[in-house]
Write an enzyme that holds these catalytic residues in place. Sequence first.
Site, PDB file in Angstrom:
ATOM      1  N   ALA A  12      46.863   5.570  57.899  1.00 43.16           N
ATOM      2  CA  ALA A  12      47.103   4.919  56.805  1.00 43.16           C
ATOM      3  C   ALA A  12      46.332   3.844  56.413  1.00 43.16           C
ATOM      4  O   ALA A  12      46.599   2.927  55.931  1.00 43.16           O
ATOM      5  CB  ALA A  12      48.617   4.114  57.074  1.00 43.16           C
ATOM      6  N   TYR A 103      49.865  11.697  58.188  1.00 39.57           N
ATOM      7  CA  TYR A 103      49.102  10.778  57.201  1.00 39.57           C
ATOM      8  C   TYR A 103      50.174  10.310  56.492  1.00 39.57           C
ATOM      9  O   TYR A 103      51.476  10.601  56.085  1.00 39.57           O
ATOM     10  CB  TYR A 103      48.447  12.083  56.240  1.00 39.57           C
ATOM     11  CG  TYR A 103      47.171  12.440  56.873  1.00 39.57           C
ATOM     12  CD1 TYR A 103      45.910  12.093  57.213  1.00 39.57           C
ATOM     13  CD2 TYR A 103      47.362  13.743  57.779  1.00 39.57           C
ATOM     14  CE1 TYR A 103      45.027  12.587  57.868  1.00 39.57           C
ATOM     15  CE2 TYR A 103      46.406  14.370  58.302  1.00 39.57           C
ATOM     16  CZ  TYR A 103      45.369  13.981  58.333  1.00 39.57           C
ATOM     17  OH  TYR A 103      44.323  14.713  59.080  1.00 39.57           O
ATOM     18  N   GLY A 104      49.937   8.768  56.078  1.00 39.29           N
ATOM     19  CA  GLY A 104      50.850   8.054  55.384  1.00 39.29           C
ATOM     20  C   GLY A 104      51.046   8.217  54.064  1.00 39.29           C
ATOM     21  O   GLY A 104      51.820   7.820  53.482  1.00 39.29           O
ATOM     22  N   LYS A 351      81.116 -12.452  42.467  1.00 42.60           N
ATOM     23  CA  LYS A 351      79.895 -12.393  43.627  1.00 42.60           C
ATOM     24  C   LYS A 351      80.672 -13.066  44.667  1.00 42.60           C
ATOM     25  O   LYS A 351      81.473 -14.033  44.586  1.00 42.60           O
ATOM     26  CB  LYS A 351      78.934 -13.367  43.047  1.00 42.60           C
ATOM     27  CG  LYS A 351      77.610 -13.553  44.088  1.00 42.60           C
ATOM     28  CD  LYS A 351      78.127 -14.706  45.145  1.00 42.60           C
ATOM     29  CE  LYS A 351      78.145 -16.095  44.241  1.00 42.60           C
ATOM     30  NZ  LYS A 351      78.122 -17.075  45.208  1.00 42.60           N
ATOM     31  N   HIS A 363      87.672  -8.738  31.052  1.00 41.67           N
ATOM     32  CA  HIS A 363      86.563  -8.710  30.373  1.00 41.67           C
ATOM     33  C   HIS A 363      86.037 -10.276  30.324  1.00 41.67           C
ATOM     34  O   HIS A 363      86.886 -10.851  30.448  1.00 41.67           O
ATOM     35  CB  HIS A 363      86.632  -8.327  28.772  1.00 41.67           C
ATOM     36  CG  HIS A 363      88.283  -8.183  28.475  1.00 41.67           C
ATOM     37  ND1 HIS A 363      89.044  -7.217  28.094  1.00 41.67           N
ATOM     38  CD2 HIS A 363      89.010  -9.335  28.167  1.00 41.67           C
ATOM     39  CE1 HIS A 363      90.333  -7.577  27.485  1.00 41.67           C
ATOM     40  NE2 HIS A 363      90.403  -8.823  27.876  1.00 41.67           N
ATOM     41  N   ASN A 377      96.516 -11.635  37.028  1.00 42.77           N
ATOM     42  CA  ASN A 377      95.973 -11.366  35.613  1.00 42.77           C
ATOM     43  C   ASN A 377      94.898 -12.485  35.443  1.00 42.77           C
ATOM     44  O   ASN A 377      95.127 -13.664  34.997  1.00 42.77           O
ATOM     45  CB  ASN A 377      97.038 -11.189  34.275  1.00 42.77           C
ATOM     46  CG  ASN A 377      96.079 -10.855  33.203  1.00 42.77           C
ATOM     47  OD1 ASN A 377      95.780  -9.709  33.003  1.00 42.77           O
ATOM     48  ND2 ASN A 377      95.982 -11.574  32.263  1.00 42.77           N
ATOM     49  N   SER A 405      93.294 -16.833  28.702  1.00 40.90           N
ATOM     50  CA  SER A 405      91.699 -16.692  28.327  1.00 40.90           C
ATOM     51  C   SER A 405      91.164 -18.102  28.207  1.00 40.90           C
ATOM     52  O   SER A 405      91.741 -19.169  28.077  1.00 40.90           O
ATOM     53  CB  SER A 405      91.857 -16.002  27.018  1.00 40.90           C
ATOM     54  OG  SER A 405      92.398 -14.756  26.923  1.00 40.90           O
ATOM     55  N   ARG A 440      94.341 -29.196  27.058  1.00 42.41           N
ATOM     56  CA  ARG A 440      93.793 -28.805  25.872  1.00 42.41           C
ATOM     57  C   ARG A 440      93.696 -30.180  25.125  1.00 42.41           C
ATOM     58  O   ARG A 440      94.468 -30.978  25.236  1.00 42.41           O
ATOM     59  CB  ARG A 440      94.537 -27.884  24.900  1.00 42.41           C
ATOM     60  CG  ARG A 440      94.552 -26.656  25.577  1.00 42.41           C
ATOM     61  CD  ARG A 440      95.245 -25.688  24.582  1.00 42.41           C
ATOM     62  NE  ARG A 440      95.774 -24.360  25.374  1.00 42.41           N
ATOM     63  CZ  ARG A 440      96.798 -23.842  24.731  1.00 42.41           C
ATOM     64  NH1 ARG A 440      97.649 -24.132  23.957  1.00 42.41           N
ATOM     65  NH2 ARG A 440      97.279 -22.595  25.463  1.00 42.41           N
TER      66      ARG A 440
END
EC number: 2.7.7.23
Length: 457
Positions: A12, A103-104, A351, A363, A377, A405, A440
């Site tokens: 190699a 063979y590499g 994640k 979404h 939810n 949301s 809010r």
Amino acid sequence: MSNSAKSVVILAAGKGTRMYSDLPKVLHLLAGKPMVQHVIDTAMALGAKNVHLVYGHGGDLIEQTLSDQTLNWVLQAEQLGTGHAMQQAAPHFAGDEDILILYGDVPLIGADTLERLLAVKPEGGIGLLTAILDNPTGYGRIVRENGEVTGIIEQKDATEEQRKINEINTGILVANGSDLKRWLSQLDNNNVQGEYYLTDVIALAYKEGRKIEAVHPTRLSEMEGVNNRLQLSALERIYQSEQAEQLLLAGVMLLDPARFDLRGTLIHGRDVVIDTNVIIEGNVTLGNNVQIGTGCVLKNCIIGDDSIISPYTIVEDSEMETGCTVGPFARLRPGSKLAEKAHVGNFVEMKKSYLGKGSKAGHLTYLGDADIGRDVNIGAGTITCNYDGANKFKTIIGDNVFVGSDTQLVAPVIVAKGATIGAGTTVTKNIAENELVVSRTKQTHIQGWKRPVKEKK
């Protein structure tokens, strides 16, 4: 590998000039891993006790890339031919063992072919892998007398008559270590290339009255080497075609086998359907009745029975239980886990998070470092704010929570079961069971408002 054949040498050290790359040739990827790694894996599959890797050009990078491998490193400081490369490895041979030379840059050589080669090697002689080609141009030719192999002549050194021979040398052979040492010490570089040819050991063995037995590879693609990117891409297609064929015969429905890439290992159940342009990387397990949509990338993941992954979804180092639905255009990053019948919709990223049984994030959501209970939810636009610029913090959401949301959950924060969070809320404190939380700004109405108008120039 036979009892006497216990060591493999992989050459190699080549520069790979025609790759036009700063990366050593043998490190270019085929099916997601370096070419040389394919050869190492094959050597290990044969049960090789020792694997000697002869390296040279780009040696530091090769050592770094293969640092987790059990290899004996042999430096070829100058690239003076295959014979010279073997001369560097020869001091490492034990006298009573056979040496298999690979063979590499010949990555598709198969263990079954090599087993046959090892089996035919005569006592004190050489087992040689050759092939019959319609167009042998560029290859060394096998010279025979009365049917017996007597030598190998390289293309550049061959006469016109010898160039008509269509049996070619693949370079792969097996011989006893002590014999190889002796023959290698007798090599010279009296040829057009001015190099030490490993192939010259065939003539030296014949002169000693040693027998050379030749076998052909099971598939011609096994002996094909890589000198440029065109050849590498051709071998990639051959490899992928073979993998696709095996999967189809095993019951996996590939809607277009020519547009499927397996760059690792796939374990699958029954009635799996995979659409076009799907890439499988690392170790992937698909349960029964799993459906994978077009354009998905799956890497090191487990997908439970009856799960559906819609188009253009990326799943990496994650796990789904039975009956999950994900995508389209979703991303599960490392450490994500979906419980039974959980749903992750379009433009949702997870994640290091757990989504409980029957819970849904439909979404436009980011769930990072979150532990979410069952039947929750998660409304569109929800974000777990898990990072303060230095540290990551966890968000915990109990069962049966409704998150409206455009909610921001500023971690660390706990939302107890049954709570409801109104749309547009920024949560900075823990929420008790069954509470309604809304934060809010007051909505203001201004009558007779006129929009600014651009001045005419």
